[in-house]
Design a protein around this motif. Structure first.
Motif, PDB file in Angstrom:
ATOM      1  N   VAL A 203       0.839  -1.205   0.000  1.00  0.00           N
ATOM      2  CA  VAL A 203       0.000   0.000   0.000  1.00  0.00           C
ATOM      3  C   VAL A 203       0.872   1.253   0.000  1.00  0.00           C
ATOM      4  CG1 VAL A 203      -1.612   1.350   1.395  1.00  0.00           C
ATOM      5  CG2 VAL A 203      -2.013  -1.093   1.050  1.00  0.00           C
ATOM      6  N   GLY A 204       1.929   1.257   0.834  1.00  0.00           N
ATOM      7  CA  GLY A 204       2.828   2.403   0.855  1.00  0.00           C
ATOM      8  C   GLY A 204       3.497   2.621  -0.484  1.00  0.00           C
ATOM      9  N   PHE A 205       3.922   1.529  -1.102  1.00  0.00           N
ATOM     10  CA  PHE A 205       4.598   1.607  -2.400  1.00  0.00           C
ATOM     11  C   PHE A 205       3.659   2.152  -3.473  1.00  0.00           C
ATOM     12  CE2 PHE A 205       6.103  -0.288  -6.394  1.00  0.00           C
ATOM     13  CZ  PHE A 205       7.446   0.051  -6.368  1.00  0.00           C
ATOM     14  N   ARG A 206       2.473   1.595  -3.542  1.00  0.00           N
ATOM     15  CA  ARG A 206       1.513   2.036  -4.563  1.00  0.00           C
ATOM     16  C   ARG A 206       1.114   3.503  -4.357  1.00  0.00           C
ATOM     17  NH1 ARG A 206      -1.214  -1.717  -7.777  1.00  0.00           N
ATOM     18  NH2 ARG A 206      -0.830  -3.923  -7.300  1.00  0.00           N
ATOM     19  N   SER A 207       0.887   3.883  -3.091  1.00  0.00           N
ATOM     20  CA  SER A 207       0.441   5.257  -2.832  1.00  0.00           C
ATOM     21  C   SER A 207       1.512   6.260  -3.235  1.00  0.00           C
ATOM     22  CB  SER A 207       0.081   5.429  -1.355  1.00  0.00           C
ATOM     23  OG  SER A 207       1.226   5.300  -0.531  1.00  0.00           O
ATOM     24  N   ALA A 208       2.778   5.923  -3.020  1.00  0.00           N
ATOM     25  CA  ALA A 208       3.858   6.854  -3.357  1.00  0.00           C
ATOM     26  C   ALA A 208       4.108   6.935  -4.860  1.00  0.00           C
ATOM     27  CB  ALA A 208       5.141   6.443  -2.632  1.00  0.00           C
ATOM     28  N   LEU A 209       3.719   5.901  -5.615  1.00  0.00           N
ATOM     29  CA  LEU A 209       3.889   5.928  -7.080  1.00  0.00           C
ATOM     30  C   LEU A 209       2.638   6.398  -7.802  1.00  0.00           C
ATOM     31  CD1 LEU A 209       6.007   2.768  -8.006  1.00  0.00           C
ATOM     32  CD2 LEU A 209       6.731   5.150  -7.853  1.00  0.00           C
ATOM     33  N   ARG A 210       1.572   6.660  -7.036  1.00  0.00           N
ATOM     34  CA  ARG A 210       0.335   7.112  -7.669  1.00  0.00           C
ATOM     35  C   ARG A 210       0.586   8.434  -8.407  1.00  0.00           C
ATOM     36  NH1 ARG A 210      -2.887   7.135  -3.342  1.00  0.00           N
ATOM     37  NH2 ARG A 210      -3.240   4.882  -3.567  1.00  0.00           N
ATOM     38  N   GLY A 211       0.125   8.509  -9.622  1.00  0.00           N
ATOM     39  CA  GLY A 211       0.316   9.724 -10.410  1.00  0.00           C
ATOM     40  C   GLY A 211       1.528   9.683 -11.309  1.00  0.00           C
ATOM     41  N   THR A 212       2.374   8.652 -11.175  1.00  0.00           N
ATOM     42  CA  THR A 212       3.547   8.560 -12.048  1.00  0.00           C
ATOM     43  C   THR A 212       3.204   7.940 -13.402  1.00  0.00           C
ATOM     44  OG1 THR A 212       4.165   6.349 -11.228  1.00  0.00           O
ATOM     45  CG2 THR A 212       5.039   8.265 -10.036  1.00  0.00           C
ATOM     46  N   GLY A 213       2.044   7.284 -13.483  1.00  0.00           N
ATOM     47  CA  GLY A 213       1.655   6.638 -14.730  1.00  0.00           C
ATOM     48  C   GLY A 213       2.294   5.285 -14.944  1.00  0.00           C
ATOM     49  N   ARG A 214       3.055   4.814 -13.970  1.00  0.00           N
ATOM     50  CA  ARG A 214       3.726   3.519 -14.144  1.00  0.00           C
ATOM     51  C   ARG A 214       2.738   2.365 -13.989  1.00  0.00           C
ATOM     52  NH1 ARG A 214       8.887   4.522 -14.595  1.00  0.00           N
ATOM     53  NH2 ARG A 214       9.822   6.271 -13.460  1.00  0.00           N
ATOM     54  N   GLU A 215       2.893   1.366 -14.841  1.00  0.00           N
ATOM     55  CA  GLU A 215       2.118   0.131 -14.689  1.00  0.00           C
ATOM     56  C   GLU A 215       2.678  -0.647 -13.503  1.00  0.00           C
ATOM     57  OE1 GLU A 215       0.861  -3.783 -17.351  1.00  0.00           O
ATOM     58  OE2 GLU A 215       2.764  -2.755 -17.749  1.00  0.00           O
ATOM     59  N   ILE A 216       1.810  -1.050 -12.575  1.00  0.00           N
ATOM     60  CA  ILE A 216       2.223  -1.854 -11.422  1.00  0.00           C
ATOM     61  C   ILE A 216       1.512  -3.196 -11.505  1.00  0.00           C
ATOM     62  CG2 ILE A 216       2.254  -2.037  -8.914  1.00  0.00           C
ATOM     63  CD1 ILE A 216       2.334   0.980  -8.766  1.00  0.00           C
ATOM     64  N   VAL A 217       2.297  -4.255 -11.539  1.00  0.00           N
ATOM     65  CA  VAL A 217       1.791  -5.626 -11.689  1.00  0.00           C
ATOM     66  C   VAL A 217       2.103  -6.397 -10.412  1.00  0.00           C
ATOM     67  CG1 VAL A 217       1.952  -7.753 -13.035  1.00  0.00           C
ATOM     68  CG2 VAL A 217       2.180  -5.520 -14.177  1.00  0.00           C
ATOM     69  N   GLU A 218       1.131  -7.101  -9.889  1.00  0.00           N
ATOM     70  CA  GLU A 218       1.307  -7.837  -8.635  1.00  0.00           C
ATOM     71  C   GLU A 218       1.244  -9.340  -8.862  1.00  0.00           C
ATOM     72  OE1 GLU A 218      -1.575  -8.931  -4.932  1.00  0.00           O
ATOM     73  OE2 GLU A 218      -1.468  -6.799  -5.472  1.00  0.00           O
ATOM     74  N   VAL A 219       2.158 -10.071  -8.209  1.00  0.00           N
ATOM     75  CA  VAL A 219       2.024 -11.529  -8.089  1.00  0.00           C
ATOM     76  C   VAL A 219       2.030 -11.854  -6.595  1.00  0.00           C
ATOM     77  CG1 VAL A 219       3.097 -12.012 -10.312  1.00  0.00           C
ATOM     78  CG2 VAL A 219       4.507 -11.991  -8.253  1.00  0.00           C
ATOM     79  N   SER A 220       1.219 -12.826  -6.196  1.00  0.00           N
ATOM     80  CA  SER A 220       1.115 -13.137  -4.765  1.00  0.00           C
ATOM     81  C   SER A 220       0.814 -14.615  -4.571  1.00  0.00           C
ATOM     82  CB  SER A 220       0.029 -12.282  -4.105  1.00  0.00           C
ATOM     83  OG  SER A 220      -1.230 -12.588  -4.658  1.00  0.00           O
ATOM     84  N   ASP A 221       0.754 -15.001  -3.287  1.00  0.00           N
ATOM     85  CA  ASP A 221       0.436 -16.361  -2.860  1.00  0.00           C
ATOM     86  C   ASP A 221       1.495 -17.372  -3.288  1.00  0.00           C
ATOM     87  OD1 ASP A 221      -1.948 -15.547  -1.620  1.00  0.00           O
ATOM     88  OD2 ASP A 221      -2.993 -15.580  -3.539  1.00  0.00           O
ATOM     89  N   SER A 222       2.762 -16.928  -3.263  1.00  0.00           N
ATOM     90  CA  SER A 222       3.862 -17.861  -3.531  1.00  0.00           C
ATOM     91  C   SER A 222       4.426 -18.448  -2.251  1.00  0.00           C
ATOM     92  CB  SER A 222       4.991 -17.129  -4.263  1.00  0.00           C
ATOM     93  OG  SER A 222       5.599 -16.179  -3.389  1.00  0.00           O
ATOM     94  N   ASP A 223       4.044 -17.886  -1.078  1.00  0.00           N
ATOM     95  CA  ASP A 223       4.640 -18.222   0.216  1.00  0.00           C
ATOM     96  C   ASP A 223       6.140 -17.950   0.234  1.00  0.00           C
ATOM     97  OD1 ASP A 223       2.333 -19.041   1.615  1.00  0.00           O
ATOM     98  OD2 ASP A 223       2.394 -20.992   0.601  1.00  0.00           O
ATOM     99  N   GLY A 224       6.632 -17.171  -0.762  1.00  0.00           N
ATOM    100  CA  GLY A 224       8.051 -16.863  -0.835  1.00  0.00           C
ATOM    101  C   GLY A 224       8.904 -18.035  -1.263  1.00  0.00           C
ATOM    102  N   ILE A 225       8.267 -19.120  -1.718  1.00  0.00           N
ATOM    103  CA  ILE A 225       8.991 -20.335  -2.123  1.00  0.00           C
ATOM    104  C   ILE A 225       9.452 -20.184  -3.570  1.00  0.00           C
ATOM    105  CG2 ILE A 225       8.757 -22.819  -2.507  1.00  0.00           C
ATOM    106  CD1 ILE A 225       6.741 -22.799  -0.162  1.00  0.00           C
TER     107      ILE A 225
END
Length: 334
Positions: A203-225
């Motif tokens: 959330v902190g990362f996305r909020s600080a990049l808001r307005g830059t126009g950058r595409e932000i892509v998320e991957v999750s549920d890997s358990d870091g493995i």
């Protein structure tokens, strides 16, 4: 002046007369400031020595419960074991319950089976089932300290770790500075959406990049493995050709590097968390741009202090957010 000791004890500690100490404690006129300071210091010294007496010869058993990749649990276990002797003359022992992936039910079950503990250091999902298990432990007189990721809607006695939202904002600041005018997209890799700490970083990362126009892509549920992370990152990179940077709140960074290499894609900026063995190697090899790190031994020490404070074996000290260290290949700690 508040105090918890007999006038005679304070006089012995300070080297002043009982009459002088009495005048200071009752705030009578005609007492010099340096004399008041001597009495205040004597009371502080008595507090410290009383805490040491409480620790003397006592035995405490704590449990460390974590669902986390082994590379992180190995690092934190080493930090705990290095700090245990620092609490002498008390004798602290630690039991470790560590695993890489599982359900909230598994976490609640492990917490429910803890017996004979003086306190728990916990890295767990922020879920009602876990919060209820924490509440049961605390209700039975076992303090719980959450670490790295919080379970705030529980009776836990303290959270120890970094300000995760602030860490995400810091990562976004560095990312935008390094990418500059380039329109590069950014990949965020999370180990799981049920871990509050990672969510706050995102959330902190996305909020600080808001307005830059950058595409932000998320991957999750890997358990870091690593195996799961590599598959998810490969799929994301194939779908999003403009991604040229990574922010990794959740780990699995060797796998992310491998995915970029398999597709012969350039990763211009890679920001990660924690100086585990993998990240040290990747940073030295130039595969990571920077690691946002916190001193695990300081964290372990603070978590154990919180447990001992609950048992009134140490004076109260608030658990403040751990400072974030920005680590490059040129200031990598030994």
């Amino acid at each position: 002046m508040p105090h918890r000791y007999k006038v005679r004890e304070i006089a012995q500690q300070s080297g002043l007369s009982e009459a002088t100490v009495d005048r200071v404690l009752n705030e009578r006129p005609g007492v010099r400031e340096n004399t008041r300071a001597e009495v205040a210091q004597a009371i502080a010294d008595l507090d410290t020595q009383r805490a040491q007496l409480r620790l003397n010869g006592r035995r405490y058993l704590m449990d460390v419960v974590m669902q986390t990749p082994q590379r992180f649990s190995d690092a934190f276990r080493a930090a705990v074991e290095a700090e245990l002797p620092a609490f002498a003359p008390a004798m602290l022992r630690a039991r470790f319950h560590l695993w890489e992936s599982g359900s909230t039910s598994q976490m609640a079950d492990v917490l429910g089976r803890i017996r004979g503990s003086h306190g728990v250091v916990l890295k767990a999902q922020d879920a009602p089932e876990v919060a209820e298990a924490v509440d049961r432990l605390v209700g039975a007189g076992v303090p719980v300290v959450t670490y790295t990721t919080d379970v705030p809607n529980s009776a836990r006695c303290a959270y120890v770790g970094i300000d995760n939202h602030g860490a995400g904002v810091t990562a976004a600041y560095l990312m935008d500075q390094w990418l500059g005018a380039a329109p590069s997209g950014v990949l965020i890799t999370l180990s799981g959406t049920v871990f509050r700490g990672e969510g706050e970083r995102e959330v902190g990362f996305r909020s600080a990049l808001r307005g830059t126009g950058r595409e932000i892509v998320e991957v999750s549920d890997s358990d870091g493995i690593d195996a799961t992370t590599e598959r998810l990152v490969l799929e994301a990179l194939e779908r999003h050709p403009r991604v040229e940077a990574v922010y990794s709140p959740g780990g699995g960074n060797s796998a992310t590097v491998a995915a970029f290499e398999k597709l012969e894609r350039v990763c211009r900026v890679f920001i990660a968390h924690d100086l585990d063995a993998d990240n040290r190697r990747l940073l030295r090899d130039g595969r990571l741009s920077v690691v946002l790190h916190n001193d695990l031994r300081a964290d372990a020490r603070m978590a154990m202090r919180q447990i001992l404070q609950h048992h009134r074996a140490l004076p109260a000290e608030l658990a403040r957010p751990t400072p974030i260290q920005v680590i490059t290949p040129y200031n990598l700690p030994g």
